[in-house]
Design a protein around this motif. Structure first.
Motif: not given
Lengths: 306, 338
Positions: A1, A4-6, A10-11, A13-14, A17, A21, A24-25
């Protein structure tokens, strides 16, 4: 399972981030700044306060402490404003302008630090009272009520006379006498935030009480505290001047606005400038802080958000 | 089937009673509730407003506000341990980690001054003992998983739409890969198209991670779409429960029948909807006997006097009605099909 999460994209872009971030904060505070900028009076206040802060920072560049600010020069006593002494001299022949500039250091330090102490103490007590409610709330707030029942300047006088007149005790006295105000402000906003669903949600993810108070509740009730703090600095400066005026604050020969007022008081008939300029300085500084405080209140009010 | 508390059950609630005590008046919110749930199963908890659904959920989480709420009796056995006896510290380790909850209104269940990334990372940080950086990394992955680009992790809740906020809430709830997810009316505050998306997403993630779920709702259609089992709650009690198909097809309890009867039928034009007559009983003063008897079309004097016990129907689900105990003669219309 976990496959799918990795996700690879996504990585990729991460990594960016946190950098994305961060600005924006800050944008939330930028928004407040934009609203504040539209308020002409608040900007005037901010300008004056900036000048006062600069004066405090560069006081030694403007006038030397040992030779100009505290050294007596009796041959030049009680001179009116002139090219040499912009705001005249006092009863010991010291340059009033230089003394006012050096006086900002004490006023600002006592103002800011005593408010900071009061916010930490009062805010902590108020947050605990509001969050736990019930008996704890009752005990804390009744003690605060007792403090409120004594006029704050009297309380400060009592504390300074008991502990002795020096800078530290002065700050402590002013801080303690304004603790109940912050406790009330923080408690009131904690009460409204405590019952919101996101606090329950925080509990549902297993957050501890301390985490909920510090990460969820306090950041949400900062704006009234900031406003109260800006106005509180003005009050603290005024209290410092008041206590020094009656001889319980800063001791001579150190320059302090209230003490200067007191010193010049008996020469009011012949030398108006000895009291007038320190008085005006106090007035303008307090006015500026109040203008900024009012502007901040409007800028931070979420209901005024477009 | 509810009687045998076998070790396979992930969650088994036994005889749970919760009351709220305000100014000397006692509100009986949950009365002797029994529910069992296996790993990976989805249970739909249905009932009117005030039936005690949310209180049940809070009871499982150990979050019943106290005061005024109090768990009077019962056990909430989760993976072999009674959550009600668990020390506070340990219970905090269960919340958000092994059992998590989705709240009704995504607009208010996110902290307005924290970025969504921080809020997802927070639950990971609390439970998984990883570094701040790693938790943010995982937060981004969770966002991607619920269909939001990871770059938006730095945005604040007010920069998201309602449906996206609920996705964020789901990401928070699933971040630690819980065994049990309690969703308290997760779609009530959303419009219908978004409802469908969110339900699909939950269904998908649930089956992917083999998470058991309790879905609290008053929407029978939603339950039919998502759930394996259903429990109908009325006045703090489960009146009928079991396999979803069985309960929907062989409805035994007059209340459940009333619920289905009140759904408008597209194929027939009707002038008026057909509601269950009357109101929920006052929870501070519940009726004697069967709690539903004041509103039940089949009620007799016996119903007011004796309380029905749960009965296993011949098709295999459980209902609580005196008709099933043959203490009350069923009327023709409602005759139990043999």
């Amino acid at each position: 399972m976990s496959q799918e999460m990795t996700l690879d994209p996504a990585q990729g872009q991460l990594d960016k981030s946190p950098a994305k971030g961060a600005p924006k904060k800050r944008s939330q505070w930028l928004e407040v700044w934009h609203r504040l900028k539209r308020d002409k009076m608040a900007m005037l206040g901010l300008l004056i306060i900036t000048l006062v802060v600069l004066a405090a920072i560069f006081a030694d560049v403007i006038a030397d402490y040992e030779t100009v600010v505290i050294a007596q020069n009796l041959s030049d006593r009680l001179q009116g404003p002139s090219a040499q002494y912009w705001l005249g001299t006092d009863e010991f022949g010291r340059d009033i302008f230089a003394r006012i500039i050096h006086g900002t250091r004490v006023s600002l330090m006592v103002g800011v630090l005593s408010v900071a102490i009061a916010i930490v103490m009062g805010g902590g007590l108020g947050a605990v009272a509001g969050y736990y409610g019930g008996k704890i709330d009752n005990v804390i707030m009744r003690v605060m009520d007792i403090f409120l029942a004594v006029p704050s300047i009297l309380l400060a006088i009592a504390i300074v006379s008991a502990l002795g007149a020096n800078l530290m005790n002065l700050m402590l006295a002013i801080a303690i006498s304004s603790v109940p105000t912050y406790a009330r402000v923080v408690r009131a906003s904690v009460l409204t935030i405590r019952d919101q669903e996101f606090i329950e949600a925080a509990r549902a993810i297993g957050a501890s009480d301390l985490r909920i108070i510090f990460r969820h509740i306090i950041p949400n009730c900062l704006s009234p505290v900031i406003v109260q703090g800006a106005l509180g600095v003005a009050g603290a400066i005024l209290s410092t001047a008041g206590l020094s005026f009656i001889g319980l604050g800063i001791q001579p020969p150190e320059p302090e606005w209230g003490a200067m007022l007191a010193g010049g008081r008996q020469y009011l008939r012949h030398a108006w400038h000895v009291t007038t300029f320190p008085g005006l300085t106090i007035m303008i500084t307090i006015l500026a802080l109040n203008l900024l405080g009012d502007g901040l209140r409007d800028a931070l009010d979420p209901r005024l958000k477009h | 089937m509810t009687e045998q508390a076998n070790t396979q059950d992930l969650l088994s609630i036994e005889d749970l009673s919760i009351v709220y005590e305000v100014d000397g008046e006692t509100t009986y919110a949950v009365n002797g509730l029994n529910i069992t749930l296996k790993r990976g199963e989805t249970l739909g908890l249905i009932g009117e407003t005030g039936a005690g659904k949310t209180t049940t959920a809070l009871g499982i989480m150990g979050l019943v506000p106290n005061p005024p709420g109090r768990v009077v009796s019962g056990k909430v056995v989760f993976d072999g341990e009674d959550l009600l006896q668990m020390p506070k510290e340990k219970m905090r380790g269960v919340r958000g980690n092994r059992i998590s909850m989705i709240f009704q209104d995504p607009m208010t269940s996110l902290n307005p001054v924290m970025t969504v990334g921080e809020q997802i990372a927070e639950v990971i940080l609390i439970h998984e003992g990883v570094s701040k950086k790693a938790s943010f990394q995982k937060a981004g992955e969770m966002l991607e998983m619920v269909g939001i680009p990871a770059v938006r992790a730095g945005d604040f809740p007010h920069q998201f739409s309602g449906g996206m906020k609920q996705r964020v809430v789901i990401a928070i709830a699933l971040a630690c890969n819980p065994d049990l997810l309690i969703a308290d009316e997760p779609t009530t505050a959303l419009d219908v198209t978004i409802q469908a998306q969110v339900l699909d997403l939950m269904k998908d993630l649930k089956s992917r991670y083999n998470t058991a779920m309790i879905l609290i709702t008053h929407d029978l259609g939603v339950v039919a779409q998502v759930c394996d089992k259903v429990a109908i709650m009325y006045a703090g009690e489960v009146v009928e429960s079991g396999d979803i198909r069985d309960v929907y097809e062989n409805t035994k309890h007059p209340y459940t029948r009333g619920l289905f009867g009140s759904i408008p039928d597209l194929d027939h034009s009707v002038g008026r909807l057909n509601p269950i007559k009357g109101m929920m009983p006052d929870p501070t003063d519940p009726p004697s006997g069967c709690k539903f008897h004041p509103r039940c079309p089949d009620a007799t004097a016996t119903c007011a006097a004796s309380e029905p016990a749960p009965v296993l129907t011949e098709t295999g689900h459980v209902a609580r009605c005196l008709m099933l105990q043959s203490m009350v003669e069923p009327t023709d219309v409602n005759r139990v099909q043999g």
